[in-house]
Design an enzyme around this catalytic site. Structure first.
Site, PDB file in Angstrom:
ATOM      1  N   PHE A   7       2.645  -0.361  -5.743  1.00  0.00           N
ATOM      2  CA  PHE A   7       3.729  -0.003  -4.833  1.00  0.00           C
ATOM      3  C   PHE A   7       3.330  -0.191  -3.373  1.00  0.00           C
ATOM      4  O   PHE A   7       2.286   0.309  -2.943  1.00  0.00           O
ATOM      5  CB  PHE A   7       4.114   1.472  -5.023  1.00  0.00           C
ATOM      6  CG  PHE A   7       5.036   1.737  -6.174  1.00  0.00           C
ATOM      7  CD1 PHE A   7       6.413   1.775  -5.994  1.00  0.00           C
ATOM      8  CD2 PHE A   7       4.522   1.959  -7.448  1.00  0.00           C
ATOM      9  CE1 PHE A   7       7.260   2.026  -7.060  1.00  0.00           C
ATOM     10  CE2 PHE A   7       5.372   2.223  -8.522  1.00  0.00           C
ATOM     11  CZ  PHE A   7       6.751   2.247  -8.326  1.00  0.00           C
ATOM     12  N   ASP A   8       4.181  -0.874  -2.637  1.00  0.00           N
ATOM     13  CA  ASP A   8       4.098  -0.850  -1.181  1.00  0.00           C
ATOM     14  C   ASP A   8       4.421   0.580  -0.735  1.00  0.00           C
ATOM     15  O   ASP A   8       4.998   1.361  -1.494  1.00  0.00           O
ATOM     16  CB  ASP A   8       5.104  -1.861  -0.620  1.00  0.00           C
ATOM     17  CG  ASP A   8       5.145  -1.866   0.881  1.00  0.00           C
ATOM     18  OD1 ASP A   8       4.070  -1.905   1.504  1.00  0.00           O
ATOM     19  OD2 ASP A   8       6.258  -1.822   1.440  1.00  0.00           O
ATOM     20  N   LEU A   9       4.090   0.910   0.514  1.00  0.00           N
ATOM     21  CA  LEU A   9       4.344   2.267   1.017  1.00  0.00           C
ATOM     22  C   LEU A   9       5.542   2.291   1.970  1.00  0.00           C
ATOM     23  O   LEU A   9       6.604   2.813   1.634  1.00  0.00           O
ATOM     24  CB  LEU A   9       3.083   2.805   1.705  1.00  0.00           C
ATOM     25  CG  LEU A   9       3.173   4.214   2.299  1.00  0.00           C
ATOM     26  CD1 LEU A   9       3.568   5.246   1.258  1.00  0.00           C
ATOM     27  CD2 LEU A   9       1.840   4.592   2.946  1.00  0.00           C
ATOM     28  N   ASP A  10       5.387   1.700   3.156  1.00  0.00           N
ATOM     29  CA  ASP A  10       6.463   1.710   4.149  1.00  0.00           C
ATOM     30  C   ASP A  10       7.667   0.918   3.654  1.00  0.00           C
ATOM     31  O   ASP A  10       7.554  -0.262   3.311  1.00  0.00           O
ATOM     32  CB  ASP A  10       5.982   1.099   5.472  1.00  0.00           C
ATOM     33  CG  ASP A  10       4.862   1.901   6.116  1.00  0.00           C
ATOM     34  OD1 ASP A  10       4.875   3.137   5.994  1.00  0.00           O
ATOM     35  OD2 ASP A  10       3.976   1.288   6.738  1.00  0.00           O
ATOM     36  N   ASP A 165       9.347  -4.075  -0.247  1.00  0.00           N
ATOM     37  CA  ASP A 165      10.604  -4.301   0.469  1.00  0.00           C
ATOM     38  C   ASP A 165      10.575  -5.480   1.435  1.00  0.00           C
ATOM     39  O   ASP A 165      11.580  -5.745   2.108  1.00  0.00           O
ATOM     40  CB  ASP A 165      10.988  -3.044   1.259  1.00  0.00           C
ATOM     41  CG  ASP A 165      10.066  -2.815   2.449  1.00  0.00           C
ATOM     42  OD1 ASP A 165       8.820  -2.821   2.249  1.00  0.00           O
ATOM     43  OD2 ASP A 165      10.560  -2.641   3.577  1.00  0.00           O
TER      44      ASP A 165
END
Length: 219
Positions: A7-10, A165
């Site tokens: 998972f990406d964070l921002d 995203d």
């Protein structure tokens, strides 16, 4: 067989726009650089900051380092917690955690990613967090994915899904043979994400468990 999710964070787990934008504005003001419009400021969220300062402010590598230092003055004091978890993320992670190993793979410095995850009670869902080095010699998403694969031993890309995203998330997944889910509720535009050709799209966190299930496939 699908084993793990990166998972990406921002823009994927948290809406970090306020803290990042305020930190950039602080750095531009301190270095007496021209202001940037809101659309350009938003482009900073996700990719490595040094590269973004050079790309969007026209700074040299040396000046970008100074901008990054100024950015971190504000970010470590206030910006890091000018942030919030997207609605639906905790429940989606709790469901996914039952069947898969979950990891954060972010271009944000690993130290900050850990602090954010701890503060917002996200760490309980993740086996480990992998991020950029503080000097950003390791910062690109492809590099972060490679780093995470090495550390976890999850070297078979077909066993992994990258969730993010921005186009760098999807392109990083392509670099290592991972499937990918582009989330459209974050900071990347639909055109940007479509051009990167992800395996699937998610318009809300609540959709993630069912989409991951659809992506499962044998080796």
């Amino acid at each position: 067989m699908l084993q793990a999710l990166f998972f990406d964070l921002d823009g994927t787990l948290t809406d970090s726009q306020l803290g990042i934008v305020n930190s950039i504005k602080y750095s531009l003001n301190k270095l007496q650089l021209p202001e940037l419009d809101d659309a350009t400021l938003k482009l900073f969220i996700g990719p490595p900051l040094l590269a973004s300062y050079q790309k969007y402010c026209g700074l040299s590598a040396v000046d970008a380092q100074q901008a990054l230092l100024a950015y971190r003055e504000y970010y470590t004091d206030k910006g890091i917690l000018e942030n919030k978890v997207y609605a639906g993320i905790p429940s989606a992670l709790a469901q996914l955690q039952q069947n898969y190993q979950l990891y954060i793979t972010t271009s944000k410095p690993e130290l900050y990613a850990q602090q954010i995850s701890d503060h917002f009670a996200l760490s309980q869902y993740f086996t480990a967090i992998y991020g950029a080095s503080m000097d950003e010699t390791r910062a690109g998403k492809s590099e972060i994915i490679a780093y995470a694969q090495t550390e976890t031993g999850l070297v078979h890309g077909q066993n992994l899904v990258m969730v993010g995203d921005r186009e760098n998330d999807i392109n990083g997944a392509h670099d290592h043979g991972l499937q990918s889910i582009a989330v459209t509720y974050g900071f990347g535009s639909q055109d940007e994400l479509s051009a990167a050709v992800p395996s699937a799209f998610a318009t809300a966190p609540t959709e993630l468990p069912s989409i991951v299930k659809q992506l499962e496939r044998p080796l």
